[in-house]
Design a protein around this motif. Structure first.
Motif, PDB file in Angstrom:
ATOM      1  N   GLY A 153      95.346  90.364  -2.181  1.00 14.17           N
ATOM      2  CA  GLY A 153      96.024  91.433  -1.475  1.00 14.17           C
ATOM      3  C   GLY A 153      96.735  92.434  -2.349  1.00 14.17           C
ATOM      4  N   PHE A 154      96.150  92.790  -3.499  1.00  9.29           N
ATOM      5  CA  PHE A 154      96.776  93.777  -4.378  1.00  9.29           C
ATOM      6  C   PHE A 154      96.985  95.094  -3.643  1.00  9.29           C
ATOM      7  CE2 PHE A 154      95.278  91.071  -7.878  1.00  9.29           C
ATOM      8  CZ  PHE A 154      96.365  91.130  -8.731  1.00  9.29           C
ATOM      9  N   GLY A 155      98.101  95.745  -3.952  1.00  9.83           N
ATOM     10  CA  GLY A 155      98.392  97.069  -3.408  1.00  9.83           C
ATOM     11  C   GLY A 155      99.075  97.925  -4.459  1.00  9.83           C
ATOM     12  N   TYR A 156      99.515  99.091  -4.027  1.00 12.83           N
ATOM     13  CA  TYR A 156     100.196 100.006  -4.957  1.00 12.83           C
ATOM     14  C   TYR A 156     101.337 100.709  -4.234  1.00 12.83           C
ATOM     15  CZ  TYR A 156     101.108 103.916  -8.088  1.00 12.83           C
ATOM     16  OH  TYR A 156     101.716 104.844  -8.909  1.00 12.83           O
ATOM     17  N   ARG A 195     108.607 101.342  -6.728  1.00  9.32           N
ATOM     18  CA  ARG A 195     108.051 102.682  -6.977  1.00  9.32           C
ATOM     19  C   ARG A 195     107.205 102.630  -8.244  1.00  9.32           C
ATOM     20  NH1 ARG A 195     113.316 103.124  -6.772  1.00  9.32           N
ATOM     21  NH2 ARG A 195     113.491 103.979  -8.879  1.00  9.32           N
ATOM     22  N   GLY A 196     105.988 103.180  -8.136  1.00 12.30           N
ATOM     23  CA  GLY A 196     105.102 103.232  -9.291  1.00 12.30           C
ATOM     24  C   GLY A 196     104.705 101.860  -9.800  1.00 12.30           C
ATOM     25  N   ARG A 197     104.508 100.919  -8.900  1.00  5.66           N
ATOM     26  CA  ARG A 197     104.200  99.539  -9.306  1.00  5.66           C
ATOM     27  C   ARG A 197     102.952  99.003  -8.595  1.00  5.66           C
ATOM     28  NH1 ARG A 197     108.268  96.572 -11.970  1.00  5.66           N
ATOM     29  NH2 ARG A 197     110.179  97.790 -12.298  1.00  5.66           N
ATOM     30  N   LEU A 198     102.227  98.143  -9.322  1.00  3.42           N
ATOM     31  CA  LEU A 198     101.164  97.352  -8.715  1.00  3.42           C
ATOM     32  C   LEU A 198     101.829  96.282  -7.864  1.00  3.42           C
ATOM     33  CD1 LEU A 198      98.017  96.852  -8.810  1.00  3.42           C
ATOM     34  CD2 LEU A 198      98.523  95.109 -10.536  1.00  3.42           C
ATOM     35  N   MET A 199     101.403  96.145  -6.619  1.00  8.07           N
ATOM     36  CA  MET A 199     102.115  95.279  -5.676  1.00  8.07           C
ATOM     37  C   MET A 199     101.304  94.031  -5.317  1.00  8.07           C
ATOM     38  SD  MET A 199     104.964  96.807  -5.250  1.00  8.07           S
ATOM     39  CE  MET A 199     105.638  95.947  -3.820  1.00  8.07           C
ATOM     40  N   LEU A 200     102.041  92.922  -5.185  1.00 10.55           N
ATOM     41  CA  LEU A 200     101.443  91.662  -4.738  1.00 10.55           C
ATOM     42  C   LEU A 200     102.283  91.094  -3.598  1.00 10.55           C
ATOM     43  CD1 LEU A 200     100.399  89.763  -7.990  1.00 10.55           C
ATOM     44  CD2 LEU A 200      98.924  90.227  -6.027  1.00 10.55           C
ATOM     45  N   PRO A 201     101.666  90.697  -2.501  1.00  8.04           N
ATOM     46  CA  PRO A 201     102.438  90.069  -1.429  1.00  8.04           C
ATOM     47  C   PRO A 201     102.771  88.618  -1.774  1.00  8.04           C
ATOM     48  CG  PRO A 201     100.119  90.097  -0.845  1.00  8.04           C
ATOM     49  CD  PRO A 201     100.246  90.838  -2.149  1.00  8.04           C
ATOM     50  N   ILE A 202     103.953  88.195  -1.407  1.00  9.10           N
ATOM     51  CA  ILE A 202     104.370  86.794  -1.529  1.00  9.10           C
ATOM     52  C   ILE A 202     104.379  86.218  -0.115  1.00  9.10           C
ATOM     53  CG2 ILE A 202     106.224  85.218  -2.208  1.00  9.10           C
ATOM     54  CD1 ILE A 202     107.122  87.429  -4.201  1.00  9.10           C
ATOM     55  N   GLN A 203     103.668  85.113   0.083  1.00 14.46           N
ATOM     56  CA  GLN A 203     103.493  84.567   1.423  1.00 14.46           C
ATOM     57  C   GLN A 203     104.108  83.181   1.551  1.00 14.46           C
ATOM     58  OE1 GLN A 203      99.857  85.813   0.182  1.00 14.46           O
ATOM     59  NE2 GLN A 203      99.119  86.634   2.129  1.00 14.46           N
TER      60      GLN A 203
END
Length: 629
Positions: A153-156, A195-203
């Motif tokens: 689930g990578f995001g930005y 802001r300005g980061r590669l995002m990962l969800p924590i579940q």
């Protein structure tokens, strides 16, 4: 009082069901579950099973079934709210207050899941947009496949302080703050945390998004590489593990779980085929996280980077775990080659290199020993004594009595072999030409050793052994002081090993005075004539008694070493008669000195006894008899 399903799920997830049930029922391992004879009906063979992963117990005989709350109600006889309060106190949770606002807060908490899910969808969309070009290039450089990008689930998060607020305008601003997506500062407009980061969800364990982790794409001074959500009503970083909901099912197939340092390590391992990996949330492994790992495997593998920070992290995890140890549950440790993380190792040497490391982990005890041995220089007696003190400090934190005793015994044994290496008594203690500090031990042939054992079993030898063992029983505070000597003694006289084990294992519970528990009366020998040894006498000066006991221990340990060295010298008569004879004479002289010193100790005690019986002021003797040597 309204308790939401979400709150009750969280409560159950924080309780290890088998640990709770074992307080009342003796459970046995049965694969990934536990079993016992059912406590709810009489049966001869076990049909009652406990499953920590699924959080329930079930009896195939009477069909009893339930969770931790049900157990407290059915087995302990508590009312529902009493059961909830007791479990909440154990889990460190606050029971919602009994007021109308409780339901409102529960509803808000449920709606926070909606906020987090909406945020996740927005981050994923941003990654695929023109704004996410840099993030996609970063993932490409890291060798991340499209399947892994979608699976995790990578995001930005765009570099826009108001971007997420505008995108999630359907939610109240306060909810975005409460979810950790906005930062609220007094007298300023709330702005985006990520802001300005590669995002990962924590579940969570059910796969629901409860937090985020964000990584910068390029290092910048003063900017943290990783940024996590703060603690929120949904997220407690010390009570969750990244990738737990995926690693749980995988670990049931591998019977293993791997704990690594960060999110990207988890993903690199998953891409290489290791799907049973989790990671803490940027903090040292906590007690609750250790319990979560134990739900998946009895001996989780901690896999930390090979740099100094990785070694410190491993030791911090060990210190957190030692007090929690229980039979069958521990940690295993894998430390990667210096300068490498799991991703580096796999790219450099392939998955087989990682599999090989995972197949040969070190134990928790090995980690403690190696860490403390390397922690400080060990050049002087004081340095070595400091090593022993640090090792025993770790042992003292272990709460389970049997495990504490076994750790103490093993670490003292290793310390003794390190601090007091065995020597033979040739040519001043070492073979000529042997490297300094590495003694070459020459053992006597079997027939000579047998003859020596028979000689060592004579009346005088038995008396000194009996005196020392009973002296330590009378002065239990001295047992650990002489632990190294006692352990070395058992190697030359296996018959006293049970007595030594008893003293070491029970040193903390024995009371001064020599009262022997009934259960141990067949383990320790009876005391010899107490009049010959001050440390066996009532009313003798405690300090002097402890000094005499220390000397007796030293003499007792030295005698068998001398006997073995004399036997070895005797065996050399055919090849080196002059040298063997001189060595034999020197050793016998030392043996005679020991016998003389023991005689002096006995005469000293006799003189003290005479003084007690015939005081110098001319008074009448207390007993009417004078003790003679």
């Amino acid at each position: 009082m309204a308790l939401s399903p979400q709150w009750l799920d969280e409560l159950k997830s924080r309780i290890t069901l088998s640990t709770l049930i074992q307080r009342d029922v003796k459970l046995q391992r049965a694969g990934r579950e536990w079993k016992a004879c059912c406590p709810f009906h009489n049966e001869a063979t076990p049909s009652f099973y406990v499953n920590d992963q699924k959080g329930f117990y079930h009896c195939f005989g009477c069909q009893a079934h339930g969770s931790a709350i049900d157990w407290m109600i059915e087995q302990r006889g508590l009312q529902f709210m009493d059961a909830v309060k007791e479990l909440a106190a154990e889990a460190g949770m606050d029971v919602p207050a009994p007021d109308p606002r409780a339901a409102e807060r529960a509803e808000k908490r449920a709606s926070l899941h909606d906020v987090m899910e909406a945020a996740q969808n927005w981050f994923v969309a941003r990654l695929q947009s023109d704004e996410g070009v840099g993030a996609r290039r970063y993932l490409e450089r890291r060798g991340m496949s499209q399947r892994m990008i979608e699976h995790f689930g990578f995001g930005y998060a765009p570099d826009d302080k108001q971007g997420i607020k505008k995108a999630l305008s359907q939610f109240d601003e306060k909810m975005l703050v409460e979810a950790g997506l906005l930062i609220e500062v007094e007298d300023k407009i709330p702005y985006a945390r990520f802001r300005g980061r590669l995002m990962l969800p924590i579940q969570d364990a059910r796969g629901r998004v409860i937090a985020f982790g964000g990584r910068i794409l390029e290092s910048r001074d003063g900017v943290a590489k990783y940024l996590n959500s703060p603690d929120t009503p949904l997220f407690d970083k010390g009570r969750n593990l990244y990738n737990l909901h995926r690693a749980g099912p995988a670990s049931r197939k591998t019977d293993r779980v791997i704990a690594v340092e960060g999110y990207m390590d988890v993903i690199a391992l998953a891409q290489a085929g290791f799907e049973d990996a989790v990671a803490p949330m940027g903090t040292a492994l906590t007690e609750h996280q250790v319990e979560l790992l134990w739900r998946m495997a009895d001996k989780p593998v901690l896999c930390f980077d090979g740099d100094a920070a990785g070694k410190r992290a491993a030791m911090r995890a060990a210190e957190r775990t030692l007090p929690l140890l229980r039979p069958g549950h521990s940690l295993q440790i894998v430390q990667l080659p210096a300068g490498l993380d799991p991703d580096d190792l796999i790219k450099e040497s392939g998955p087989k290199a990682m599999e090989k490391l995972l197949a040969e982990p070190k134990s928790l005890l090995d980690l403690v020993w190696e860490h403390e041995q390397a922690a400080q220089p060990l050049n002087s007696p004081e340095d070595k004594a400091g090593l022993k003190a640090r090792l025993m400090d770790h042992v003292d934190t272990i709460e389970h009595p049997d495990i504490k005793s076994l750790y103490r015994r093993e670490l003292l044994d290793r310390y003794g072999n390190f601090a007091f290496p065995k020597r033979d008594f040739q040519k001043g203690g070492f073979q000529r030409g042997a490297p300094f500090g590495k003694p070459q031990i020459q053992r006597a042939p079997p027939e000579v050793a047998s003859r020596l054992r028979r000689a060592a079993g004579g009346a005088f030898r038995d008396m000194l052994t009996q005196a020392v063992l009973n002296g330590l029983l009378r002065h239990p505070s001295e047992i650990h002081r002489h632990a190294d000597a006692l352990l070395s003694l058992t190697k030359s006289d296996a018959q006293i090993a049970p007595a030594v084990d008893f003293l070491l294992d029970n040193a903390n519970t024995l009371e001064a005075g020599g009262e022997l528990p009934i259960s141990a009366q067949d383990i320790l020998p009876p005391p010899p004539d107490k009049a010959r040894f001050s440390f066996l006498m009532e009313g003798h000066d405690p300090g002097a008694a402890r000094e005499d006991l220390a000397e007796a221990v030293s003499l007792l340990v030295e005698r068998p070493a001398l006997d073995a060295a004399i036997a070895a010298a005797t065996q050399r008569f055919d090849t080196d008669p002059e040298g063997a004879f001189a060595e034999q004479q020197r050793l016998r002289k030392r043996k005679l000195e020991i016998d003389v010193r023991l005689g002096q100790m006995a005469r000293k005690r006799a003189a003290e006894q005479a003084e007690e019986n015939y005081p110098s002021d001319g008074g009448e003797p207390e007993t009417g008899e004078q003790e003679t040597d």
